[in-house]
Design an enzyme around this catalytic site. Structure first.
Site, PDB file in Angstrom:
ATOM      1  N   ASP A   7       0.853  -1.181   0.000  1.00 23.65           N
ATOM      2  CA  ASP A   7       0.000   0.000   0.000  1.00 23.65           C
ATOM      3  C   ASP A   7       0.891   1.234   0.000  1.00 23.65           C
ATOM      4  OD1 ASP A   7      -2.422   1.329  -0.188  1.00 23.65           O
ATOM      5  OD2 ASP A   7      -2.786   1.346   1.972  1.00 23.65           O
ATOM      6  N   GLY A   8       0.378   2.300  -0.563  1.00 26.06           N
ATOM      7  CA  GLY A   8       1.058   3.583  -0.579  1.00 26.06           C
ATOM      8  C   GLY A   8       0.116   4.647  -0.065  1.00 26.06           C
ATOM      9  N   GLU A  45       2.439   3.756  -4.210  1.00 25.90           N
ATOM     10  CA  GLU A  45       1.833   2.452  -4.529  1.00 25.90           C
ATOM     11  C   GLU A  45       2.805   1.613  -5.366  1.00 25.90           C
ATOM     12  OE1 GLU A  45      -0.963   1.201  -3.405  1.00 25.90           O
ATOM     13  OE2 GLU A  45      -2.281   2.867  -2.918  1.00 25.90           O
ATOM     14  N   ASP A  68      -4.022  -2.652  -3.702  1.00 24.42           N
ATOM     15  CA  ASP A  68      -5.302  -1.973  -3.889  1.00 24.42           C
ATOM     16  C   ASP A  68      -5.195  -0.856  -4.934  1.00 24.42           C
ATOM     17  OD1 ASP A  68      -3.979   0.065  -2.546  1.00 24.42           O
ATOM     18  OD2 ASP A  68      -5.282   0.046  -0.792  1.00 24.42           O
ATOM     19  N   HIS A 118      -9.079  -0.442   2.185  1.00 30.94           N
ATOM     20  CA  HIS A 118      -9.873  -0.039   3.349  1.00 30.94           C
ATOM     21  C   HIS A 118     -11.144  -0.879   3.483  1.00 30.94           C
ATOM     22  CE1 HIS A 118      -7.079   3.281   3.602  1.00 30.94           C
ATOM     23  NE2 HIS A 118      -7.325   3.533   2.339  1.00 30.94           N
ATOM     24  N   ASP A 128      -1.299  -0.164   5.057  1.00 32.13           N
ATOM     25  CA  ASP A 128      -1.784   1.213   5.127  1.00 32.13           C
ATOM     26  C   ASP A 128      -1.248   1.902   6.379  1.00 32.13           C
ATOM     27  OD1 ASP A 128      -3.607   3.429   4.191  1.00 32.13           O
ATOM     28  OD2 ASP A 128      -4.498   3.023   6.157  1.00 32.13           O
TER      29      ASP A 128
END
Length: 154
Positions: A7-8, A45, A68, A118, A128
């Site tokens: 995740d970024g 990301e 994501d 999320h 995250d």
């Protein structure tokens, strides 16, 4: 099989940002994270994926990357990145990172899986947290690729 979760995050776009990456191989888990003073969400990301692949010290093991980011997953799975490469990444954002990605990607047997962000996925949620914590840390790195392309001085 090696699993990589990524995740970024960026606080503003552009703004301070970070990435979180989890590598899992059998019972071994490794977390990687870093924060940058000025960057974008898409850069973080993509960097999360790159750092995960670069951390793998062997080849010939299948790798599944869970992200994501539609930006990253679609660019690879729909092979857009190869068209960008043929055109020298002309007019494309993040060319420096895509070139870095293309150096490491062929060394592994990679499959991408897009997951909704999320949405309660434990590893994605942890990535995250890592990304946001790194973006908020006091010791931020310089994203030279972004700052050079934005004509900013470090």
């Amino acid at each position: 099989m090696i699993e990589i979760f990524t995740d970024g995050a960026s606080r503003g776009n552009p703004g301070p940002g970070g990435y979180g990456t989890i590598l899992r191989y059998k019972q071994h888990i490794k977390e990687l994270t870093a924060g940058y003073r000025l960057t974008t969400n898409n850069r973080m990301e993509l960097l999360a994926v790159i750092v995960g692949l670069e951390a793998i010290k062997t080849s010939n093991i299948p790798v599944t990357i869970f992200s994501d980011s539609k930006y990253v997953v679609d660019a690879v799975e729909k092979k857009w990145v190869y068209g960008w490469q043929k055109k020298g990444f002309a007019g494309k954002a993040n060319a420096d990172l895509w070139m870095r990605f293309l150096r490491i990607y062929p060394k592994h047997q990679v499959k991408f899986v897009w997951i909704k962000g999320h949405a309660g996925h434990p590893e994605n949620e942890r990535c995250d947290v890592l990304a946001v914590q790194s973006a908020l840390s006091p010791n931020l790195l310089i994203d030279h690729g972004y700052e050079a392309s934005a004509n900013l001085k470090p």
